[in-house]
Write an enzyme that holds these catalytic residues in place. Structure first.
Site, short mmCIF file in Angstrom:
data_model
loop_
_atom_site.label_atom_id
_atom_site.label_comp_id
_atom_site.label_asym_id
_atom_site.label_seq_id
_atom_site.Cartn_x
_atom_site.Cartn_y
_atom_site.Cartn_z
N LYS A 199 -5.47 5.42 -12.30
CA LYS A 199 -4.09 4.95 -12.35
C LYS A 199 -3.56 4.86 -13.77
O LYS A 199 -4.32 4.74 -14.73
CB LYS A 199 -3.94 3.62 -11.60
CG LYS A 199 -3.94 3.86 -10.09
CD LYS A 199 -3.57 2.66 -9.28
CE LYS A 199 -3.62 3.05 -7.79
NZ LYS A 199 -3.43 1.89 -6.91
N ARG A 256 -11.54 1.82 -3.80
CA ARG A 256 -10.95 3.08 -3.33
C ARG A 256 -10.90 4.03 -4.53
O ARG A 256 -10.18 3.74 -5.48
CB ARG A 256 -9.55 2.79 -2.78
CG ARG A 256 -8.79 4.00 -2.27
CD ARG A 256 -7.39 3.60 -1.80
NE ARG A 256 -6.64 4.75 -1.32
CZ ARG A 256 -5.95 5.57 -2.11
NH1 ARG A 256 -5.93 5.37 -3.41
NH2 ARG A 256 -5.31 6.59 -1.60
C1 PT1 Z 1 -4.27 1.22 -3.47
C2 PT1 Z 1 -3.66 2.49 -3.21
C3 PT1 Z 1 -3.57 2.90 -1.84
N1 PT1 Z 1 -3.18 3.29 -4.18
C4 PT1 Z 1 -4.63 0.93 -1.16
N2 PT1 Z 1 -4.07 2.11 -0.86
C5 PT1 Z 1 -2.60 4.45 -3.86
N3 PT1 Z 1 -5.12 0.15 -0.16
C6 PT1 Z 1 -2.51 4.86 -2.53
C7 PT1 Z 1 -0.26 4.90 -11.21
O1 PT1 Z 1 0.22 3.91 -11.77
O2 PT1 Z 1 -4.38 0.74 -4.68
N4 PT1 Z 1 -4.74 0.48 -2.44
N5 PT1 Z 1 -3.00 4.09 -1.55
C8 PT1 Z 1 -2.07 5.34 -4.96
N6 PT1 Z 1 -0.96 4.71 -5.60
C9 PT1 Z 1 -0.74 4.80 -6.97
C10 PT1 Z 1 -0.07 3.76 -7.62
C11 PT1 Z 1 -1.25 5.86 -7.70
C12 PT1 Z 1 0.10 3.80 -8.99
C13 PT1 Z 1 -1.07 5.92 -9.08
C14 PT1 Z 1 -0.40 4.88 -9.73
O3 PT1 Z 1 -0.66 5.90 -11.82
#
Ligand code: PT1
Length: 275
Positions: A221, A255
């Site tokens: 992230k 995850r």
């Molecule tokens: C998470 C999650 C998810 N993250 C759960 N499911 C994502 N339960 C998708 C960035 O800042 O943390 N928990 N499903 C992906 N979401 C992101 C959010 C991906 C922020 C990248 C960023 O780069």
């Protein structure tokens, strides 16, 4: 602590690894192309071989700024992948969706768990999960993926996230979803700035107070990019550090994209912590 999802019961006394399976289409197709499906299934099988305890299949990116995907496209992407992975692997399959229609179709296709970044707040979502014996992950987010990073605000991020999750666990229970089917997740990167994310990780132990297993998603992230200066393809080491810290602060499931590396790192944590 045990987590029940579908026909599976997972023992959370050892940290578990959830492998990410994105069903992202070729840029010239709208999803459901055979090659995209094939690639996702192959990737999921690989992650299971690397030691993933669960696989999370997603057809709509919810990262900040991502465009929404239509219901039809999401179904065409995820359903065939779930069907294939449910027969080709021996780990529970999770579907990353907030749409009740996708939840129902995914459970019928063999998914054991719903991973919802909106914590079953969409109309019909609680009912879709309550109807079967699936597990669920309730995640905190502030705002929508389109707007959530504009100017997130909290007076006390950890307390607000914890109390939101407490209310969503109660909503699940009120709909007949047993507590041993529920995971909670602070939602790193979902309407949180760098300080919010760092504080949440520092204070992650406070979420264990809810009595539910905690799931953490920090893999690759942007907060890790901001802390290291690294691009998304260069965040493996920071992601491993984040997974190790998460588990040492009480997370039971991480995850991640990089399953093999994470499994190795968590073996060290387990040995030292006697988890
Ligand atoms: C998470 C999650 C998810 N993250 C759960 N499911 C994502 N339960 C998708 C960035 O800042 O943390 N928990 N499903 C992906 N979401 C992101 C959010 C991906 C922020 C990248 C960023 O780069």
């Amino acid at each position: 602590m045990r987590f029940r999802c579908g026909a599976y019961t997972l023992d959370c006394s050892r940290p578990l690894v959830m492998g990410i399976v994105n069903v992202t289409p070729d840029s010239f197709s709208d999803g459901g192309r055979f090659a995209d499906i094939e690639a996702a299934v192959r990737h999921g099988v690989e992650l299971a071989e690397q030691g993933a305890d669960l696989l999370d299949v997603g057809g709509e990116s919810t990262r900040p700024g991502a465009a929404p995907v239509s219901l039809g496209d999401e179904l065409r992407r995820v359903i065939p992948v779930i069907e294939a992975l449910a027969t080709k692997t021996h780990v529970p399959i999770s579907v990353d969706t907030y749409k009740p229609e996708v939840m129902r179709a995914a459970l019928a296709a063999g998914a054991s768990m719903i991973n919802d970044v909106f914590a079953l707040t969409q109309p019909g979502a609680l009912e879709a999960v309550a109807a079967g014996n699936a597990g669920v992950c309730l995640m905190h987010s502030q705002g929508t993926p389109q707007t959530m990073q504009l100017d997130p605000h909290y007076d006390d991020v950890t307390r607000e996230v914890r109390e939101f999750l407490r209310a969503r666990v109660q909503a699940c229970e009120a709909h007949g979803i047993a507590r041993d089917r529920i995971l909670v997740d602070p939602g790193f990167g979902f309407g949180k700035n760098r300080a919010h994310n760092v504080t949440l990780l520092h204070e992650l132990n406070a979420l264990a107070e809810l009595g539910q297993p905690v799931l953490v998603g920090l893999s690759r992230k942007s907060v890790l990019g901001r802390l290291t200066g690294n691009t998304v393809d260069e965040r493996l080491h920071a992601s491993i550090a984040a997974a190790v810290i998460s588990v040492m602060k009480g997370a039971r499931i991480v995850r991640v994209h990089d399953v093999g590396a994470t499994v190795d790192a968590l073996k060290i944590v387990t040995a030292v912590e006697g988890l």
